[in-house]
Scaffold this motif. Structure first.
Motif, short mmCIF file in Angstrom:
data_model
loop_
_atom_site.label_atom_id
_atom_site.label_comp_id
_atom_site.label_asym_id
_atom_site.label_seq_id
_atom_site.Cartn_x
_atom_site.Cartn_y
_atom_site.Cartn_z
N GLN A 62 4.69 0.31 -9.32
CA GLN A 62 4.18 -0.94 -8.80
C GLN A 62 3.28 -0.70 -7.59
OE1 GLN A 62 4.90 -2.85 -11.47
NE2 GLN A 62 5.16 -4.48 -9.99
N SER A 66 2.00 -6.65 -4.20
CA SER A 66 1.62 -7.17 -5.51
C SER A 66 2.14 -8.59 -5.71
CB SER A 66 2.19 -6.27 -6.62
OG SER A 66 3.60 -6.24 -6.58
N TYR A 68 4.09 -10.77 -8.53
CA TYR A 68 4.98 -10.56 -9.67
C TYR A 68 5.29 -11.90 -10.31
CZ TYR A 68 8.68 -12.26 -6.61
OH TYR A 68 9.43 -13.04 -5.78
N ALA A 105 -6.11 -14.22 -13.75
CA ALA A 105 -6.37 -12.91 -13.15
C ALA A 105 -5.08 -12.11 -12.95
CB ALA A 105 -7.08 -13.08 -11.80
N LEU A 106 -3.94 -12.77 -13.10
CA LEU A 106 -2.65 -12.09 -12.90
C LEU A 106 -2.25 -11.32 -14.14
CD1 LEU A 106 -0.69 -14.95 -11.11
CD2 LEU A 106 -1.91 -13.04 -10.08
N VAL A 107 -1.73 -10.13 -13.95
CA VAL A 107 -1.25 -9.29 -15.05
C VAL A 107 0.10 -9.83 -15.49
CG1 VAL A 107 -0.59 -6.95 -15.69
CG2 VAL A 107 -2.47 -7.31 -14.09
N THR A 112 0.38 -7.49 -10.14
CA THR A 112 -1.05 -7.48 -9.86
C THR A 112 -1.24 -7.09 -8.41
OG1 THR A 112 -1.40 -9.27 -11.46
CG2 THR A 112 -3.16 -8.86 -9.87
N ASP A 113 -2.04 -6.08 -8.14
CA ASP A 113 -2.28 -5.64 -6.77
C ASP A 113 -2.82 -6.79 -5.94
OD1 ASP A 113 -3.24 -4.43 -4.38
OD2 ASP A 113 -3.57 -2.54 -5.43
N CYS A 116 -6.48 -7.10 -4.93
CA CYS A 116 -7.47 -7.59 -5.90
C CYS A 116 -7.62 -9.11 -5.83
CB CYS A 116 -7.05 -7.20 -7.32
SG CYS A 116 -7.02 -5.43 -7.61
N LEU A 117 -6.69 -9.79 -5.19
CA LEU A 117 -6.69 -11.25 -5.16
C LEU A 117 -7.01 -11.84 -3.79
CD1 LEU A 117 -3.40 -11.76 -7.20
CD2 LEU A 117 -5.75 -11.90 -8.06
#
Length: 161
Positions: A62, A66, A68, A105-107, A112-113, A116-117
């Motif tokens: 992870q 992030s 989650y 945009a969320l994994v 998601t890092d 990146c957001l």
């Protein structure tokens, strides 16, 4: 594993937007725990150690900071020895108030890092401030400052147009 809820009601902005705030930690042993879908999205800030999520029978590392959530089935998380994490939980529609991006945009199955957001400087400031916090009051001051700086204050979200 030690799981401790932090009283976030001491801050008006936190009590308005945050669902829960907790600290996860462990001692010298590696720990594995299971997460179940609960409709919550959250920000995970790993202050020490490493975290891995099992996806398709393999462990994926992870990011240190992030987002989650959005899981559809039980998921296992492995914490390294001497792990410490601050987790900030939100309802998804509340979390969207802080994101300039679409929720797409969320994994879905992995974190998601956060870099990146959100603005990398703001994320680094949050991590640094949380690392230096020695009590819940200082911890809440850092979380509140981060949320206040991220809150989208525009009256009309341009994505709705």
């Amino acid at each position: 594993m030690n799981y401790r809820l932090v009283d976030h009601r001491q801050s008006e902005i936190a009590s308005t937007f945050i669902l829960d705030l907790c600290e996860l930690s462990n001692g010298a042993d590696e720990m594995i725990y299971g997460c179940v879908p609960n409709g919550e999205l959250g920000i995970s800030i790993i202050l020490s150690g490493e975290s891995y999520v099992e996806i398709g029978g393999r462990w994926g590392k992870q990011p240190p900071v992030s987002v989650y959530g959005l899981i559809k089935q039980r998921q296992f998380v492995r914490m390294s020895p001497h792990y410490r994490e601050i987790s900030i939980g939100f309802l998804p529609h509340i979390f969207q108030l802080f994101m300039k991006e679409s929720m797409s945009a969320l994994v879905r199955n992995n974190g998601t890092d956060l870099n990146c957001l959100f603005n990398k400087y703001e994320v680094e400031r949050l991590v640094s401030g949380l690392s230096a916090s020695s009590n819940d009051t200082e911890l809440m001051a850092e979380v509140t400052s981060f949320l206040r700086n991220q809150l989208l204050l525009e009256k009309n979200d341009p994505r709705l147009s």
